[in-house]
Design a protein around this motif. Structure first.
Motif, mmCIF file in Angstrom:
data_model
loop_
_atom_site.group_PDB
_atom_site.id
_atom_site.type_symbol
_atom_site.label_atom_id
_atom_site.label_comp_id
_atom_site.label_asym_id
_atom_site.label_seq_id
_atom_site.Cartn_x
_atom_site.Cartn_y
_atom_site.Cartn_z
ATOM 1 N N VAL A 75 -46.055 -12.148 -11.980
ATOM 2 C CA VAL A 75 -46.061 -10.843 -11.994
ATOM 3 C C VAL A 75 -47.447 -10.055 -11.523
ATOM 4 N N LYS A 76 -48.272 -11.022 -11.693
ATOM 5 C CA LYS A 76 -49.855 -10.252 -11.312
ATOM 6 C C LYS A 76 -49.876 -10.043 -9.902
ATOM 7 N N THR A 77 -49.267 -11.247 -9.178
ATOM 8 C CA THR A 77 -49.434 -11.081 -7.655
ATOM 9 C C THR A 77 -48.154 -10.139 -7.079
ATOM 10 N N TYR A 78 -47.082 -9.849 -7.670
ATOM 11 C CA TYR A 78 -46.094 -9.073 -6.914
ATOM 12 C C TYR A 78 -45.524 -8.003 -7.857
ATOM 13 N N GLY A 79 -46.099 -7.798 -9.054
ATOM 14 C CA GLY A 79 -45.764 -6.750 -10.068
ATOM 15 C C GLY A 79 -44.396 -7.008 -10.951
ATOM 16 N N LYS A 80 -43.802 -7.931 -10.444
ATOM 17 C CA LYS A 80 -42.507 -8.159 -11.629
ATOM 18 C C LYS A 80 -42.109 -9.439 -11.251
ATOM 19 N N LEU A 81 -41.025 -9.965 -12.041
ATOM 20 C CA LEU A 81 -40.186 -11.294 -11.635
ATOM 21 C C LEU A 81 -38.689 -10.941 -11.745
ATOM 22 N N ASP A 82 -37.953 -10.976 -10.700
ATOM 23 C CA ASP A 82 -36.454 -10.556 -10.223
ATOM 24 C C ASP A 82 -35.750 -11.727 -10.517
ATOM 25 N N ILE A 83 -36.207 -12.970 -9.980
ATOM 26 C CA ILE A 83 -35.455 -14.027 -9.814
ATOM 27 C C ILE A 83 -36.279 -15.299 -10.161
ATOM 28 N N ALA A 84 -35.649 -16.328 -10.806
ATOM 29 C CA ALA A 84 -36.414 -17.731 -10.792
ATOM 30 C C ALA A 84 -35.454 -18.820 -10.680
ATOM 31 N N VAL A 85 -35.890 -19.862 -9.839
ATOM 32 C CA VAL A 85 -35.098 -20.924 -9.604
ATOM 33 C C VAL A 85 -35.818 -22.089 -10.156
ATOM 34 N N ILE A 124 -37.619 -15.114 -18.909
ATOM 35 C CA ILE A 124 -36.690 -14.104 -19.593
ATOM 36 C C ILE A 124 -37.727 -12.904 -20.277
ATOM 37 N N GLN A 125 -38.689 -13.408 -20.925
ATOM 38 C CA GLN A 125 -39.930 -12.282 -21.265
ATOM 39 C C GLN A 125 -40.145 -11.289 -20.175
ATOM 40 N N ALA A 126 -40.616 -12.077 -19.018
ATOM 41 C CA ALA A 126 -40.999 -11.189 -17.949
ATOM 42 C C ALA A 126 -39.773 -10.202 -17.523
ATOM 43 N N MET A 127 -38.782 -10.724 -17.335
ATOM 44 C CA MET A 127 -37.392 -9.853 -16.743
ATOM 45 C C MET A 127 -37.152 -8.926 -17.778
ATOM 46 N N LEU A 128 -37.110 -9.030 -19.107
ATOM 47 C CA LEU A 128 -36.887 -8.016 -19.966
ATOM 48 C C LEU A 128 -37.882 -6.925 -19.893
ATOM 49 N N LYS A 129 -38.965 -7.057 -19.399
ATOM 50 C CA LYS A 129 -39.994 -5.863 -19.166
ATOM 51 C C LYS A 129 -39.713 -5.206 -18.163
ATOM 52 N N SER A 130 -38.932 -5.838 -17.083
ATOM 53 C CA SER A 130 -38.740 -4.929 -15.901
ATOM 54 C C SER A 130 -37.353 -4.559 -15.652
ATOM 55 N N GLY A 131 -36.287 -4.849 -16.681
ATOM 56 C CA GLY A 131 -34.811 -4.410 -16.727
ATOM 57 C C GLY A 131 -33.903 -5.424 -16.216
ATOM 58 N N GLY A 132 -34.299 -6.732 -16.047
ATOM 59 C CA GLY A 132 -33.298 -7.737 -15.865
ATOM 60 C C GLY A 132 -33.574 -8.586 -14.749
ATOM 61 N N GLY A 133 -32.619 -9.363 -14.495
ATOM 62 C CA GLY A 133 -33.003 -10.584 -13.269
ATOM 63 C C GLY A 133 -32.199 -11.640 -13.192
ATOM 64 N N SER A 134 -32.037 -12.497 -12.541
ATOM 65 C CA SER A 134 -31.215 -13.628 -12.258
ATOM 66 C C SER A 134 -32.023 -14.854 -12.346
ATOM 67 N N ILE A 135 -31.824 -15.865 -13.119
ATOM 68 C CA ILE A 135 -32.105 -17.185 -13.192
ATOM 69 C C ILE A 135 -31.125 -18.250 -12.663
ATOM 70 N N VAL A 136 -31.551 -19.122 -11.948
ATOM 71 C CA VAL A 136 -30.837 -20.373 -11.481
ATOM 72 C C VAL A 136 -31.167 -21.450 -11.897
ATOM 73 N N ASN A 137 -30.744 -22.229 -12.660
ATOM 74 C CA ASN A 137 -31.054 -23.592 -13.267
ATOM 75 C C ASN A 137 -30.235 -24.841 -12.564
ATOM 76 N N ILE A 138 -31.267 -25.569 -11.875
ATOM 77 C CA ILE A 138 -30.564 -26.722 -11.045
ATOM 78 C C ILE A 138 -30.450 -28.004 -11.967
ATOM 79 N N SER A 139 -29.131 -28.027 -12.100
ATOM 80 C CA SER A 139 -28.562 -29.202 -12.906
ATOM 81 C C SER A 139 -28.102 -30.319 -11.718
#
Length: 246
Positions: A75-85, A124-139
């Protein structure tokens, strides 16, 4: 993907590396995370040298404070978090349950399951602050079936599905999608220690007649992270060459 920021854990090699390279190729700001500093730094440097945007941060995903630090860094580097893998994982101790060490059990659960909870919590905490996002969990394919000798790994990967579904139910209404990918046996460093006979046995378990490639898994991860999968959440997607169809 232009202008979007994505975190990828376990990005030094295999599926994580292929995923980082694909997101960068499509214009995303990529945060390359891994405990292997040397290899992951090379991944980030190669992306930049090829015209992409990437930064590296060393992360031990089994430590909650390190996962929080990773999200804060993105977040500090790019301003927000949109996607997490959430990709980082280990094979873990190979033993029947009665012979498995307590230490071996805790290690694989810590890296392959606890880390997913830590990741989800702070992402999720970060994405809530920026209006949403997508998370992909590798099972894994072992998120839906067992595998003799791998009780810790299979249990952790089953747990990933439970976390994924629960998170999707809790946050989909707030524009956060959470999905899971279940790779079959993929040609990654996790399989490098296997001898040719064992590899042949694994190949035989896949009706397609070969092991998978990291790039094939990365394509699905990318789609799930993108807006093209806007109606997909709480799902589990095997990429397994027919393994689960046997």
């Amino acid at each position: 993907m232009k202008g979007k920021t994505v975190i990828i854990t376990g990005a030094a090699s295999g599926i994580g590396k292929a995923t980082a390279e694909l997101f960068a190729k499509e214009g995303a700001n990529v945060v390359v995370s891994d405990i292997n500093e040397t290899a992951a730094r090379v991944v980030a440097e190669d992306i930049v040298s090829n015209g992409g945007k990437a930064v590296f941060i060393k992360t031990d995903v089994s430590m909650p404070e390190e996962m929080e630090k990773l999200v804060d860094f993105a977040v500090k580097t790019y301003g927000k978090l949109d996607i997490a893998v959430n990709n980082a994982g280990i094979g873990g101790e190979i033993n029947p349950i009665a012979d498995m060490s307590i230490e071996g059990w805790h290690k694989v659960i810590g890296v392959n399951l606890n880390s997913l909870f830590y990741g989800l919590k702070y992402q999720i905490q970060a994405m809530l602050k920026s209006g949403g996002g997508s998370i992909v969990n590798i099972s894994s394919i072992l998120g839906s079936v067992g595998f003799a000798g791998s009780a810790g790994y299979a249990s952790a990967k089953h747990g990933v599905l439970g976390l994924t579904q629960t998170a999707a139910m809790e946050y989909s209404s707030q524009n956060i999608r959470v999905n899971s990918v279940g790779p079959g046996f993929i040609e990654t460093p996790l399989l490098e220690a296997l001898d040719s006979e064992m590899k042949s046995q694994l190949v035989a378990l896949h009706p397609i007649g070969r092991l998978g490639r990291s790039e094939e898994v990365a394509e699905l991860i990318f789609w799930l992270g993108s807006d093209k999968a806007s109606f997909v959440t709480g799902s589990y997607h095997p990429v397994d060459g027919g393994y689960l169809a046997r």
